[in-house]
Write a protein that holds these residues in place. Structure first.
Motif, short mmCIF file in Angstrom:
data_model
loop_
_atom_site.label_atom_id
_atom_site.label_comp_id
_atom_site.label_asym_id
_atom_site.label_seq_id
_atom_site.Cartn_x
_atom_site.Cartn_y
_atom_site.Cartn_z
N LEU A 122 37.23 36.72 12.31
CA LEU A 122 38.33 37.15 11.63
C LEU A 122 39.51 36.94 12.70
O LEU A 122 39.55 37.75 13.77
CB LEU A 122 38.39 38.44 10.86
N VAL A 143 38.19 32.43 10.34
CA VAL A 143 38.89 32.79 8.90
C VAL A 143 40.03 33.36 9.37
O VAL A 143 40.42 34.54 9.95
CB VAL A 143 38.21 34.15 8.22
N VAL A 145 43.78 35.00 8.87
CA VAL A 145 44.22 35.93 7.70
C VAL A 145 45.81 36.07 8.17
O VAL A 145 46.28 36.53 9.05
CB VAL A 145 43.60 37.32 7.80
N TYR A 157 42.67 42.34 6.88
CA TYR A 157 41.36 42.10 6.75
C TYR A 157 40.52 42.84 5.61
O TYR A 157 39.63 42.14 5.17
CB TYR A 157 40.68 42.52 7.90
N LEU A 160 40.00 40.45 2.19
CA LEU A 160 39.15 39.49 2.28
C LEU A 160 37.85 39.55 1.44
O LEU A 160 37.37 40.79 1.10
CB LEU A 160 38.42 39.03 3.65
N VAL A 164 32.69 37.28 2.70
CA VAL A 164 33.28 36.81 3.91
C VAL A 164 33.06 37.86 4.90
O VAL A 164 32.55 37.67 6.32
CB VAL A 164 34.87 36.37 3.87
#
Length: 393
Positions: A122, A143, A145, A157, A160, A164
């Motif tokens: 992340l 990923v 964000v 976060y 999500l 994930v």
């Protein structure tokens, strides 16, 4: 000849990309560099004496994880700053700059699979570019964000999907944030740690700007983890003397976390690392132990905050940073603004999109420029006034 594909989708690094954008044009005035976050304030003069006194140690291979004295000085600083006790022998490793640590920690700690699937990493968007290349190096799925004004310029976060998060191995978080200057408060840290505990991922807390702030010291991830009673291996923190002490060239940083975390990072360093030369470790021992020069340095940045606030007073949408030394200024288009500013005034800034990744046809940095407030105050003030008059006048 074949080459690996894992780096093929990485965009060009921000500063070569900036040179390609601007250097085809002549500057429109005396050049003011406001792109790179390279501190220009004076560092403590006695550092030179410490290096000279220990110069004979250049003939020695450096201590790999950091001298006992350096690790003890870092542990002392963590205790003073965050009221957390860490064992210098097992919970800290000296770094040759935090970029090394932020990269190698992923190499040492990211598993090949998570719950039988490709792991995710992340990453806040915008972000420090090493997070993405570390993710590519361990063949994890990045990923991104978005960290925008709507969420306080910190990544959410928790928004999500569970699938994930269940694959997440690592979450990078920068507080104070580069480039926006946002600070994760105690509530943010508590929520993120709880999320990490629930989904069993590690938090890599990049706290390199922690000592540059307006009024209140930013809370730390390690102290938040201690208050939450989290798994000691859950949070790993990264710090540096580059911003704290105006010593980017000394390359002294550290990583601290759980004993098993540090054991694995040290093992990778044994094979692939580049420890700090001994005279520089001796200097770093003294610098981490001294807080007086940090207070003086912070006062200089606090004066720069006041200058920026005065220059942009009344400018629609202006929001000064809570911490760090960057302005994150809203513009219609970052590249167009950077070109206009360069060709009209000679002031050089970085388009925000160069620090961000386009996801779902949207780049959260597209409508921003990053402005580094590292030049001497008068030069910085002149650059900010020219910027204001050129882009917002």
């Amino acid at each position: 000849m074949n080459f690996p594909e894992r780096f093929s989708n990485l965009p060009e690094y921000a500063f070569p990309r900036l040179r390609s954008l601007l250097d085809v044009h002549a500057p429109g005035g005396d050049v003011v560099h406001m792109t790179i976050g390279e501190p220009q304030h004076d560092f403590p003069a006695w550092i030179i004496d410490v290096i000279a006194e220990n110069a004979a140690e250049f003939r020695r291979y450096p201590t790999n994880e950091g001298t006992p004295e350096l690790l003890a000085a870092i542990a002392g600083w963590i205790s003073r700053r965050y009221d957390v006790s860490v064992d210098p022998a097992t919970q800290i490793m000296a770094l040759n700059g935090t970029r090394e640590g932020l990269y190698n920690a992923a190499m040492a700690l990211c598993p090949e699979t998570k719950n039988g699937k490709q792991p995710t990493v992340l990453i806040p968007n915008p972000f420090y570019q090493v997070y993405a290349v570390a993710t590519a190096s361990v063949s994890a799925e990045p990923v991104f964000v978005s960290a925008t004004a709507k969420n306080g310029h910190l990544p959410d976060y928790a928004s999500l999907p569970d699938d994930v998060l269940d694959r997440a191995a690592i979450a990078y978080i920068c507080s104070p944030a580069n480039p926006q200057g946002a600070v994760a408060d105690e509530s943010y840290w508590a929520d993120l740690i709880a999320l990490a505990e629930k989904h069993d991922f590690r938090i890599f807390a990049d706290e390199c700007y922690s000592e540059i702030y307006r009024d209140t010291p930013p809370p730390g991830a390690l102290s938040a983890a201690a208050k939450a009673g989290a798994d000691p291996e859950r949070v790993t923190i990264f710090h540096s003397l580059s911003k704290r002490s105006n010593l980017p060239g000394l390359r002294s940083g550290f990583v601290a976390g759980g004993p098993e975390t540090i054991k694995r990072i040290r093992q990778l360093r044994n094979y692939a690392g580049a420890p700090l030369p001994m005279p520089l470790q001796r200097a770093a021992e003294k610098v981490w132990a001294d807080d007086e020069h940090v207070v003086e340095n912070r006062a200089l940045y606090q004066e720069k905050y006041r200058v920026a606030d005065e220059v942009f007073s009344g400018t629609p949408g202006y929001q000064g940073p809570a911490a760090g030394f960057f302005l994150w200024l809203a513009v219609p288009d970052g590249e167009e603004a950077a070109i206009k500013l360069w060709t009209k005034t000679g002031v050089r800034v970085l388009p925000g999109a160069y620090l961000s990744r386009t996801v779902n046809d949207s780049n959260p940095g597209q409508g921003y420029i990053r402005v580094a407030m590292v030049a001497p105050k008068q030069e910085m003030q002149r650059g900010l006034i020219q910027l204001r008059d050129c882009l917002y006048g």
